[in-house]
Motif scaffolding. Sequence first.
Motif, PDB file in Angstrom:
ATOM      1  N   ASN A   1       0.808  -1.386  -0.091  1.00  0.00           N
ATOM      2  CA  ASN A   1      -0.213   0.003   0.037  1.00  0.00           C
ATOM      3  C   ASN A   1       0.879   1.220  -0.072  1.00  0.00           C
ATOM      4  N   VAL A   2       2.034   1.337   0.723  1.00  0.00           N
ATOM      5  CA  VAL A   2       3.023   2.452   0.692  1.00  0.00           C
ATOM      6  C   VAL A   2       3.675   2.607  -0.395  1.00  0.00           C
ATOM      7  N   ALA A   3       3.894   1.521  -1.372  1.00  0.00           N
ATOM      8  CA  ALA A   3       4.525   1.559  -2.649  1.00  0.00           C
ATOM      9  C   ALA A   3       3.466   2.238  -3.450  1.00  0.00           C
ATOM     10  N   ARG A   4       2.217   1.793  -3.491  1.00  0.00           N
ATOM     11  CA  ARG A   4       1.165   2.371  -4.489  1.00  0.00           C
ATOM     12  C   ARG A   4       0.875   3.547  -4.177  1.00  0.00           C
ATOM     13  N   ALA A   5       1.098   4.153  -2.757  1.00  0.00           N
ATOM     14  CA  ALA A   5       0.920   5.536  -2.595  1.00  0.00           C
ATOM     15  C   ALA A   5       1.987   6.388  -2.997  1.00  0.00           C
TER      16      ALA A   5
ATOM     17  N   SER B   1      14.599   4.055 -13.515  1.00  0.00           N
ATOM     18  CA  SER B   1      14.070   2.763 -14.345  1.00  0.00           C
ATOM     19  C   SER B   1      12.893   2.907 -15.109  1.00  0.00           C
ATOM     20  N   GLY B   2      12.088   3.969 -14.254  1.00  0.00           N
ATOM     21  CA  GLY B   2      10.688   3.973 -14.733  1.00  0.00           C
ATOM     22  C   GLY B   2       9.714   2.930 -14.405  1.00  0.00           C
ATOM     23  N   ASP B   3       8.534   3.048 -15.030  1.00  0.00           N
ATOM     24  CA  ASP B   3       7.345   2.044 -14.869  1.00  0.00           C
ATOM     25  C   ASP B   3       7.800   0.290 -14.666  1.00  0.00           C
ATOM     26  N   ALA B   4       8.883   0.208 -15.774  1.00  0.00           N
ATOM     27  CA  ALA B   4       9.472  -1.156 -15.739  1.00  0.00           C
ATOM     28  C   ALA B   4       9.800  -1.726 -14.261  1.00  0.00           C
ATOM     29  N   PHE B   5      10.127  -0.977 -13.556  1.00  0.00           N
ATOM     30  CA  PHE B   5      10.738  -1.146 -12.063  1.00  0.00           C
ATOM     31  C   PHE B   5       9.217  -1.485 -11.276  1.00  0.00           C
ATOM     32  N   ASP B   6       9.081  -2.723 -10.823  1.00  0.00           N
ATOM     33  CA  ASP B   6       7.991  -2.964  -9.742  1.00  0.00           C
ATOM     34  C   ASP B   6       8.125  -2.379  -8.461  1.00  0.00           C
ATOM     35  N   LEU B   7       7.652  -1.304  -8.194  1.00  0.00           N
ATOM     36  CA  LEU B   7       7.784  -0.781  -6.893  1.00  0.00           C
ATOM     37  C   LEU B   7       7.198  -1.393  -5.919  1.00  0.00           C
ATOM     38  N   VAL B   8       6.163  -2.066  -5.877  1.00  0.00           N
ATOM     39  CA  VAL B   8       5.246  -2.632  -5.226  1.00  0.00           C
ATOM     40  C   VAL B   8       5.829  -4.143  -4.722  1.00  0.00           C
TER      41      VAL B   8
ATOM     42  N   LEU C   1       9.158  -7.100  -0.881  1.00  0.00           N
ATOM     43  CA  LEU C   1      10.338  -8.043  -0.693  1.00  0.00           C
ATOM     44  C   LEU C   1      11.217  -7.270   0.502  1.00  0.00           C
ATOM     45  N   HIS C   2      11.195  -5.928   0.325  1.00  0.00           N
ATOM     46  CA  HIS C   2      11.882  -5.159   1.597  1.00  0.00           C
ATOM     47  C   HIS C   2      11.140  -5.506   2.691  1.00  0.00           C
ATOM     48  N   ALA C   3       9.889  -5.445   2.813  1.00  0.00           N
ATOM     49  CA  ALA C   3       9.273  -5.624   4.132  1.00  0.00           C
ATOM     50  C   ALA C   3       9.350  -6.959   4.757  1.00  0.00           C
ATOM     51  N   ARG C   4       9.669  -7.990   3.671  1.00  0.00           N
ATOM     52  CA  ARG C   4      10.011  -9.305   4.310  1.00  0.00           C
ATOM     53  C   ARG C   4      11.206  -9.286   4.991  1.00  0.00           C
TER      54      ARG C   4
END
Length: 210
Positions: A99-103, A180-187, A192-195
Amino acid sequence: MTKPQTTRKKRANGVESRQRILDAAVEIAGERGYEGTSIAAVSAKCGLPASSIYWHFKDKDDLIAAVIERSFETWLTAVVLPGEESGTPLERVTAMAANVARALVDAPDFLRLGLMLALERRPVEPRGRTVFLQVRDIARGKIIEVIRTLAPDLDESSAYTLADYAVAGADGLFIKREISGDAFDLVAMFELHARLVHEAAMRMTARSGG
């Protein structure tokens, strides 16, 4: 009888004008950075005279600070840990990270502009930089609360260290997406970072005997 309606209309117009100015400032700052942003450029973009901008904001620095504050307030609503009914601690923190990434994708301006200002050094600090550092502390505090909720036996020093690690990692991932732009999947990367943060919290708790 018409005075209250006139007052309400003026207030509504004032709010609308302020939002137009902020939206224009976001576009200009995104294209030109802090130094390239000017009241004249914002005026041309939003279609309002410079006098209207100065009615709302003292100067360019005050305007940029308001952009950062508005974006941060939008983003901050996502920094909420789902309740226990949502799953395991790991599932809850991973959902929050997504949710944080999407925001951030939807409201990136406070972090984008803030990082630019934070990395610069001037004899007189811009108010925008000060505001960014303040909201950054608020975000760090929210993360510390999450860590304490999910790892209540973790000592205070370790919780603060882990929060710093979480914030620094999020900064790096955001910068990577900016490059990198939208090709980088921030979500996906935030999940992964949260885990990784959660695993670190569990190891640190075990070492401290919690």
